[in-house]
Design an enzyme around this catalytic site. Structure first.
Site, mmCIF file in Angstrom:
data_model
loop_
_atom_site.group_PDB
_atom_site.id
_atom_site.type_symbol
_atom_site.label_atom_id
_atom_site.label_comp_id
_atom_site.label_asym_id
_atom_site.label_seq_id
_atom_site.Cartn_x
_atom_site.Cartn_y
_atom_site.Cartn_z
ATOM 1 N N HIS A 1 0.845 -1.199 0.000
ATOM 2 C CA HIS A 1 0.000 0.000 0.000
ATOM 3 C C HIS A 1 0.877 1.245 0.000
ATOM 4 C CE1 HIS A 1 -3.701 2.308 0.672
ATOM 5 N NE2 HIS A 1 -2.940 3.098 1.419
ATOM 6 N N SER A 2 0.592 2.171 -0.938
ATOM 7 C CA SER A 2 1.298 3.445 -1.044
ATOM 8 C C SER A 2 2.803 3.189 -1.227
ATOM 9 C CB SER A 2 0.993 4.308 0.176
ATOM 10 O OG SER A 2 1.351 5.653 -0.037
ATOM 11 N N LEU A 3 3.651 3.659 -0.328
ATOM 12 C CA LEU A 3 5.083 3.379 -0.429
ATOM 13 C C LEU A 3 5.332 1.882 -0.546
ATOM 14 C CD1 LEU A 3 8.130 4.161 -0.171
ATOM 15 C CD2 LEU A 3 7.819 4.024 2.307
#
Length: 251
Positions: A95-97
Site C-alpha cells: 500500500h502506497s510506499l
C-alpha cells in the site's frame, strides 16, 4: 534448496514454516506503518495462506535499529532476507510506499533470479511512471511535518497530539518519506504476473488515471478497483478489500 538466514525471521516474523502452506502473501505497509497494519488479516485467509508482513529496521520491535533511508539500499536488503522464504508460491501486497517496494522487488527477483510473484497487488499507489514531484517531507521541522500528516488523514488526531507518541514515531516517518523521495523509476520490460490495483474513491493523493497506468507494467491479467474512502481506505474497507484479494488470488 534455500536455507534460512538466521535473521531473516526478524524481517518476516510471522512466517510459520507450516507443511500446509500453499502460498505466502508478503505485505508491505505505507509510510509510517508496520506489521500491525496487517494484524487482523490472517483470520480472513485459509490456513494454506501465510500472511507475512515485513518488519523494517527502525520500526515496531526493531525501533532501536537505524532505519534505511535509500530506496535502492532497502530493496537490496529485502531481497537478501526474503529469498529463503520463496521456496513456496508467493504473492506481494503493498500500500502506497509499500506498493513501490513490492513492485521493485518483483522486478529485481525476475532480473536476478528469474522468478516472479504469482500475483502483484498494489493499493493506494500511483503507477511509478507518473510519480509526481511532491513536497519534500523528510526534512521538515517537527511541527510542520505533523501538520502535513494531518492532511494525509492516516494518523488519528489523538496520536498526532501525543508528544510521547510522535517522539517515538517521527524518526521512522522521516525515514519512510526519505525512501519515497529517493525512488527513481526506470522503464523496463513489463512483468508477466497478474497485477491487481486498488484505489480510494476520495483519495486526494492518487487519482484514477495514475492507478490505470499500472496496466502498462504487466503482460499478465490486469484488474483495477476503487473502494470507498481516502488514501487509507484499506482500514475502513478492510473486509471488502480482502474479499477482492482472496478472489483475485483464486482462493
Amino acid at each position: 534448496m534455500l536455507f534460512c538466514n538466521p535473521d531473516s525471521s526478524i524481517w518476516f516474523p510471522t512466517v510459520r514454516y507450516s507443511p500446509s502452506t500453499r502460498l505466502r502473501l508478503f505485505c508491505f505497509p505505507y509510510a509510517g506503518g508496520g506489521i500491525s497494519v496487517f494484524r487482523t488479516w490472517e483470520k480472513y485467509f485459509p490456513e494454506s495462506v501465510e500472511v507475512c508482513p515485513i518488519q523494517l529496521p527502525g520500526r515496531s520491535a526493531r525501533f532501536l535499529e537505524s532505519p534505511i533511508v535509500q530506496f535502492s539500499s532497502l530493496i537490496k536488503a529485502i531481497i537478501k532476507k526474503i529469498r529463503p522464504f520463496l521456496d513456496k508460491p508467493f504473492a506481494f501486497f503493498g500500500h502506497s510506499l509499500g506498493g513501490l517496494i513490492a513492485y521493485e522487488i518483483s522486478h529485481q527477483l525476475r532480473s536476478n533470479y528469474s522468478i516472479e510473484p504469482t500475483h502483484l497487488i498494489i493499493s493506494g499507489c500511483a503507477s511509478p511512471c507518473c510519480k509526481t514531484k511532491r513536497k519534500v517531507l523528510s526534512n521538515l521541522p517537527d511541527q510542520e511535518l505533523i501538520s502535513e500528516l494531518r492532511k494525509l488523514n492516516g494518523t488519528p488526531d489523538e496520536l498526532l497530539d501525543s508528544e510521547e507518541f510522535m517522539a517515538l514515531s517521527l524518526t521512522s516517518l522521516r525515514a519512510d518519506f526519505a525512501l519515497y523521495e529517493s525512488y527513481q523509476y526506470s522503464s523496463r520490460v513489463p512483468l508477466e504476473c497478474p497485477l491487481t490495483v486498488f484505489g480510494g474513491m476520495e483519495d486526494r493523493e492518487v487519482d484514477w488515471r495514475q492507478l490505470e497506468l499500472w496496466k502498462n507494467e504487466t503482460e499478465g491479467m490486469f484488474s483495477l478497483y476503487q473502494l470507498p474512502g481516502d488514501h487509507f481506505f484499506l482500514h475502513k474497507e478492510e473486509i471488502t478489500l480482502l474479499r477482492f484479494i482472496l478472489r483475485n488470488l483464486g482462493i
